[in-house]
Write a protein that holds these residues in place. Structure first.
Motif, PDB file in Angstrom:
ATOM      1  N   ALA A 250      -7.295  12.909  -0.919  1.00 38.16           N
ATOM      2  CA  ALA A 250      -7.331  11.554  -0.364  1.00 38.16           C
ATOM      3  C   ALA A 250      -8.763  11.345   0.117  1.00 38.16           C
ATOM      4  O   ALA A 250      -9.511  12.312   0.256  1.00 38.16           O
ATOM      5  CB  ALA A 250      -6.362  11.422   0.806  1.00 38.16           C
ATOM      6  N   HIS A 251      -9.146  10.097   0.392  1.00 38.93           N
ATOM      7  CA  HIS A 251     -10.496   9.928   0.948  1.00 38.93           C
ATOM      8  C   HIS A 251     -10.414   9.654   2.445  1.00 38.93           C
ATOM      9  O   HIS A 251      -9.550   8.908   2.906  1.00 38.93           O
ATOM     10  CB  HIS A 251     -11.312   8.864   0.208  1.00 38.93           C
ATOM     11  CG  HIS A 251     -10.890   7.436   0.369  1.00 38.93           C
ATOM     12  ND1 HIS A 251     -11.367   6.629   1.378  1.00 38.93           N
ATOM     13  CD2 HIS A 251     -10.062   6.648  -0.347  1.00 38.93           C
ATOM     14  CE1 HIS A 251     -10.860   5.409   1.258  1.00 38.93           C
ATOM     15  NE2 HIS A 251     -10.047   5.399   0.213  1.00 38.93           N
ATOM     16  N   HIS A 252     -11.318  10.300   3.185  1.00 37.75           N
ATOM     17  CA  HIS A 252     -11.281  10.143   4.647  1.00 37.75           C
ATOM     18  C   HIS A 252     -12.204   9.038   5.143  1.00 37.75           C
ATOM     19  O   HIS A 252     -12.120   8.648   6.298  1.00 37.75           O
ATOM     20  CB  HIS A 252     -11.569  11.480   5.357  1.00 37.75           C
ATOM     21  CG  HIS A 252     -12.926  12.041   5.062  1.00 37.75           C
ATOM     22  ND1 HIS A 252     -13.109  13.276   4.483  1.00 37.75           N
ATOM     23  CD2 HIS A 252     -14.175  11.549   5.261  1.00 37.75           C
ATOM     24  CE1 HIS A 252     -14.400  13.508   4.339  1.00 37.75           C
ATOM     25  NE2 HIS A 252     -15.064  12.480   4.804  1.00 37.75           N
ATOM     26  N   ASN A 262      -4.494   2.377   6.593  1.00 37.17           N
ATOM     27  CA  ASN A 262      -3.851   2.638   5.306  1.00 37.17           C
ATOM     28  C   ASN A 262      -4.860   3.120   4.269  1.00 37.17           C
ATOM     29  O   ASN A 262      -4.526   3.927   3.411  1.00 37.17           O
ATOM     30  CB  ASN A 262      -3.120   1.379   4.809  1.00 37.17           C
ATOM     31  CG  ASN A 262      -2.106   1.726   3.734  1.00 37.17           C
ATOM     32  OD1 ASN A 262      -1.491   2.794   3.785  1.00 37.17           O
ATOM     33  ND2 ASN A 262      -1.937   0.851   2.764  1.00 37.17           N
ATOM     34  N   ASP A 263      -6.087   2.621   4.345  1.00 38.03           N
ATOM     35  CA  ASP A 263      -7.128   2.967   3.363  1.00 38.03           C
ATOM     36  C   ASP A 263      -8.216   3.789   4.032  1.00 38.03           C
ATOM     37  O   ASP A 263      -9.169   3.236   4.515  1.00 38.03           O
ATOM     38  CB  ASP A 263      -7.694   1.673   2.764  1.00 38.03           C
ATOM     39  CG  ASP A 263      -8.651   1.919   1.622  1.00 38.03           C
ATOM     40  OD1 ASP A 263      -8.757   3.060   1.155  1.00 38.03           O
ATOM     41  OD2 ASP A 263      -9.319   0.953   1.199  1.00 38.03           O
ATOM     42  N   ASP A 264      -8.142   5.086   4.078  1.00 35.23           N
ATOM     43  CA  ASP A 264      -7.099   5.877   3.494  1.00 35.23           C
ATOM     44  C   ASP A 264      -6.682   6.986   4.459  1.00 35.23           C
ATOM     45  O   ASP A 264      -6.476   8.129   4.056  1.00 35.23           O
ATOM     46  CB  ASP A 264      -7.573   6.433   2.137  1.00 35.23           C
ATOM     47  CG  ASP A 264      -6.513   7.262   1.441  1.00 35.23           C
ATOM     48  OD1 ASP A 264      -5.326   7.027   1.689  1.00 35.23           O
ATOM     49  OD2 ASP A 264      -6.884   8.160   0.666  1.00 35.23           O
ATOM     50  N   ALA A 265      -6.590   6.633   5.769  1.00 37.54           N
ATOM     51  CA  ALA A 265      -6.058   7.628   6.705  1.00 37.54           C
ATOM     52  C   ALA A 265      -4.633   8.008   6.285  1.00 37.54           C
ATOM     53  O   ALA A 265      -4.194   9.147   6.487  1.00 37.54           O
ATOM     54  CB  ALA A 265      -6.060   7.076   8.130  1.00 37.54           C
ATOM     55  N   SER A 294     -17.266   9.009   1.366  1.00 37.53           N
ATOM     56  CA  SER A 294     -18.017   8.113   0.469  1.00 37.53           C
ATOM     57  C   SER A 294     -17.255   7.637  -0.760  1.00 37.53           C
ATOM     58  O   SER A 294     -17.877   7.268  -1.757  1.00 37.53           O
ATOM     59  CB  SER A 294     -19.334   8.773   0.024  1.00 37.53           C
ATOM     60  OG  SER A 294     -20.109   9.109   1.141  1.00 37.53           O
ATOM     61  N   GLU A 295     -15.927   7.639  -0.692  1.00 36.02           N
ATOM     62  CA  GLU A 295     -15.168   7.008  -1.790  1.00 36.02           C
ATOM     63  C   GLU A 295     -15.521   5.536  -1.854  1.00 36.02           C
ATOM     64  O   GLU A 295     -15.693   4.965  -2.922  1.00 36.02           O
ATOM     65  CB  GLU A 295     -13.659   7.197  -1.560  1.00 36.02           C
ATOM     66  CG  GLU A 295     -12.779   6.718  -2.733  1.00 36.02           C
ATOM     67  CD  GLU A 295     -12.449   5.223  -2.691  1.00 36.02           C
ATOM     68  OE1 GLU A 295     -12.025   4.695  -3.734  1.00 36.02           O
ATOM     69  OE2 GLU A 295     -12.632   4.582  -1.645  1.00 36.02           O
ATOM     70  N   GLU A 296     -15.653   4.929  -0.672  1.00 37.09           N
ATOM     71  CA  GLU A 296     -15.916   3.491  -0.600  1.00 37.09           C
ATOM     72  C   GLU A 296     -17.325   3.133  -1.074  1.00 37.09           C
ATOM     73  O   GLU A 296     -17.653   1.958  -1.191  1.00 37.09           O
ATOM     74  CB  GLU A 296     -15.691   2.977   0.836  1.00 37.09           C
ATOM     75  CG  GLU A 296     -14.284   3.207   1.386  1.00 37.09           C
ATOM     76  CD  GLU A 296     -13.210   2.298   0.771  1.00 37.09           C
ATOM     77  OE1 GLU A 296     -13.533   1.568  -0.185  1.00 37.09           O
ATOM     78  OE2 GLU A 296     -12.061   2.340   1.254  1.00 37.09           O
ATOM     79  N   ARG A 297     -18.152   4.128  -1.330  1.00 35.52           N
ATOM     80  CA  ARG A 297     -19.480   3.871  -1.888  1.00 35.52           C
ATOM     81  C   ARG A 297     -19.500   4.141  -3.379  1.00 35.52           C
ATOM     82  O   ARG A 297     -20.565   4.237  -3.981  1.00 35.52           O
ATOM     83  CB  ARG A 297     -20.508   4.802  -1.239  1.00 35.52           C
ATOM     84  CG  ARG A 297     -20.863   4.426   0.159  1.00 35.52           C
ATOM     85  CD  ARG A 297     -21.943   5.401   0.623  1.00 35.52           C
ATOM     86  NE  ARG A 297     -22.538   4.923   1.830  1.00 35.52           N
ATOM     87  CZ  ARG A 297     -23.843   4.667   1.977  1.00 35.52           C
ATOM     88  NH1 ARG A 297     -24.683   4.880   0.996  1.00 35.52           N
ATOM     89  NH2 ARG A 297     -24.288   4.235   3.120  1.00 35.52           N
ATOM     90  N   MET A 323      -3.856  10.470  -3.307  1.00 43.89           N
ATOM     91  CA  MET A 323      -3.088   9.488  -2.532  1.00 43.89           C
ATOM     92  C   MET A 323      -4.051   8.561  -1.803  1.00 43.89           C
ATOM     93  O   MET A 323      -4.910   9.021  -1.057  1.00 43.89           O
ATOM     94  CB  MET A 323      -2.172  10.210  -1.531  1.00 43.89           C
ATOM     95  CG  MET A 323      -1.025  10.930  -2.214  1.00 43.89           C
ATOM     96  SD  MET A 323      -0.029  11.872  -1.038  1.00 43.89           S
ATOM     97  CE  MET A 323      -1.033  13.336  -0.836  1.00 43.89           C
ATOM     98  N   ASP A 324      -3.922   7.275  -2.044  1.00 43.42           N
ATOM     99  CA  ASP A 324      -4.825   6.304  -1.434  1.00 43.42           C
ATOM    100  C   ASP A 324      -3.993   5.059  -1.133  1.00 43.42           C
ATOM    101  O   ASP A 324      -3.481   4.425  -2.051  1.00 43.42           O
ATOM    102  CB  ASP A 324      -5.965   5.990  -2.422  1.00 43.42           C
ATOM    103  CG  ASP A 324      -7.117   5.229  -1.782  1.00 43.42           C
ATOM    104  OD1 ASP A 324      -6.984   4.797  -0.622  1.00 43.42           O
ATOM    105  OD2 ASP A 324      -8.154   5.063  -2.460  1.00 43.42           O
ATOM    106  N   MET A 325      -3.822   4.751   0.141  1.00 42.11           N
ATOM    107  CA  MET A 325      -3.028   3.592   0.575  1.00 42.11           C
ATOM    108  C   MET A 325      -1.538   3.793   0.286  1.00 42.11           C
ATOM    109  O   MET A 325      -0.959   3.114  -0.548  1.00 42.11           O
ATOM    110  CB  MET A 325      -3.550   2.304  -0.078  1.00 42.11           C
ATOM    111  CG  MET A 325      -5.043   2.100   0.113  1.00 42.11           C
ATOM    112  SD  MET A 325      -5.701   0.652  -0.744  1.00 42.11           S
ATOM    113  CE  MET A 325      -5.140  -0.680   0.278  1.00 42.11           C
ATOM    114  N   ILE A 326      -0.950   4.741   1.009  1.00 43.69           N
ATOM    115  CA  ILE A 326       0.465   5.060   0.762  1.00 43.69           C
ATOM    116  C   ILE A 326       1.364   4.707   1.948  1.00 43.69           C
ATOM    117  O   ILE A 326       2.508   5.150   1.986  1.00 43.69           O
ATOM    118  CB  ILE A 326       0.651   6.550   0.397  1.00 43.69           C
ATOM    119  CG1 ILE A 326       0.044   7.457   1.475  1.00 43.69           C
ATOM    120  CG2 ILE A 326       0.056   6.864  -0.968  1.00 43.69           C
ATOM    121  CD1 ILE A 326       0.690   8.804   1.549  1.00 43.69           C
TER     122      ILE A 326
HETATM  123 ZN    ZN Z   1      -9.090   3.710  -0.622  1.00 48.51          ZN
END
Ligand code: ZN
Ligand code: BES
Length: 457
Positions: A250-252, A262-265, A294-297, A323-326
């Protein structure tokens, strides 16, 4: 849309015939009862309360990559993995911010109030302007000249490449519409500044009457920051090891100033919860729990992680579960399983989606559908040939990337369900009594599940 679905169905049917694998309905599959018993070993232990508390902690502070907020999150995640006795590593990697300190474009001593491209080179040049139109197919020699370029038809990056290839030492680009933001993208080769359409057309006219000299003076400061990947390895029993590796990620990081509950805790909370459960369960396959910065980058953490892996690790990786936004309470309206869907990069089924669909039919009597989408950290894993899928609820909730992506919009039921499906799927591979897999393996308990071209946002 319809044609695509038909094609996939035909493909799946072809696979079915040639491999002799029977896609049995859940109830008639021979070992479904045994599998259900195995599912229970994992899912009965999943605590949505634990996951909720993780999200609560992580979403209290924004976790933009390269900030103190990311470090705070990383320390928490690392601490949790360590407390479970996992071999835990914080893997740093550099990210870059660019700050524009100077962005001057001057013609005949007149400042044009230009804006430097993002990714403009730094430097001061004074040279003759040459009108190259759209810069699609540049024939003239531009050595030592500044190219005057019109916006449109091809990308900014391509335009700059084309004129630099002909020797240009600077780029002055004018807009295609009378108003609007003319903020181009470049790759740092030469100073590149954008001006308005009116200014550009004026210069085109001026050039018809003789040479025009321009000065570009740009200073872009590069600020290096550090972002992280957290890796926690759970090793199998030494006497019983398939040699394979399953990754759950998942991305932190969050978007700037976003709580990213949710995105993405949410995804991170499931990674930690599954780590807690697997750490106390016998397995015959290594599991790596991963959280990416840095997923969001642009998926920089996962790209970095995959790039630093030895080939021997990549070859042993048989499945990546992202898992991203579950946990979005308002996501996936009107769809079964709260809108849960498995996205693959190529839009084809793979080992991960087969396991996910089977597990969800055993547990909830509904097979999770699949679709085609990138936009998260399953991409770099797919790119090196690892069967991968993104588990997400879609369409996404209205709070996506907003300051309202907070704990109060998280559904514990959705967390529980998504973590159960991913946990039971991964357990099918790593439990001690199943043989090693090959990546193209089609699970014998696979159910029929559908391709959906569902809007995501
Ligand atoms: Zn995300
Ligand atoms: N969690 C999203 C991915 C997402 C959003 C998937 C909406 C489906 C629907 C992810 O964190 C994200 O925002 N990704 C970026 C792309 C990334 C490469 C910068 C996006 O989708 O804009």
């Amino acid at each position: 849309m319809f044609r695509r679905k038909t094609m996939i169905t035909v493909l799946a049917t072809g696979m079915l015939l040639s491999s002799g694998v029977v896609y049995a309905q859940t109830n008639s599959a021979p070992n479904v009862h045994a599998d259900t018993a195995f599912d229970n070993k994992v899912i009965k232990k999943i605590s949505a309360e634990n996951m909720y508390n993780t999200i609560k902690y992580l979403s209290a502070v924004p976790r933009e990559a390269g900030t103190e907020g990311e470090v705070r999150g990383v320390e928490y995640i690392e601490g949790q993995f360590k407390s479970l006795g996992l071999e835990t590593r914080r893997i740093p990697f550099p990210i870059y911010d660019y700050k524009t300190n100077r962005q001057l474009a001057e013609v005949d001593g007149v400042d044009l109030s230009g804006r430097a491209f993002s990714g403009s080179g730094s430097g001061k040049v004074t040279a003759e302007l040459v009108d190259v139109g759209l810069a699609k197919d540049v024939q003239v020699d531009l050595s030592g000249k500044i190219a005057l370029v019109a916006r449109g038809e091809i990308t900014f990056v391509q335009k700059v490449r084309n004129v630099v290839a002909k020797g240009a030492v600077g780029v002055l680009m004018y807009n295609s519409s009378p108003t609007g933001n003319n903020f181009g993208q470049a790759e740092g080769q030469v100073p590149a500044v954008a001006i308005t359409r009116a200014q550009g057309l004026d210069l085109v006219e001026k050039l018809k009457n003789g040479p025009v000299s321009a000065t570009l003076d740009v200073e872009i400061q590069t600020i290096e920051k550090t972002s992280y990947v957290v890796e926690a390895k759970l090793k199998p029993n030494k006497n019983k090891d398939t040699g394979q590796i399953v990754t759950i990620g998942a991305h932190h990081d969050s978007v700037p100033n976003g709580p990213g509950a949710n995105d993405d805790a949410s995804g991170v909370s499931a990674v930690l919860e599954l780590a807690r459960i697997f750490a106390n369960t016998p397995i015959d396959t290594e599991v790596r729990f991963l959280t990416f910065g840095s997923e969001e980058r642009g998926m920089m953490g996962s790209s970095y992680y995959v790039s630093q892996l030895p080939k021997s690790d990549i070859d042993r990786m048989v499945a990546h579960f992202q898992m991203d936004m579950i946990g979005g309470a308002e996501a996936g309206e009107d769809h079964p399983l709260g809108g849960l869907i498995m996205y693959t990069i190529d839009g084809h089924k793979n080992l991960v989606t087969d396991l996910g669909a089977s597990a969800s039919s055993r547990m909830y009597d509904v097979a999770v559908p699949y679709g085609q989408l990138g936009r998260s950290d399953h991409q770099p894993f797919h790119d090196v040939g690892i069967p991968s899928a993104l588990f997400i609820h879609s369409p996404v909730e209205p709070q996506y990337h907003k300051p309202t992506d907070t704990l109060e919009h998280i559904s514990k039921e959705k967390l529980q369900q998504a973590a159960s499906i991913v946990g039971a799927s991964a357990y099918q591979i790593v439990r001690p009594d199943t043989p090693a897999l090959d990546r193209a393996h089609v699970s014998p308990t696979s159910v029929d599940y559908d391709f959906e071209n569902r809007p995501v946002d």
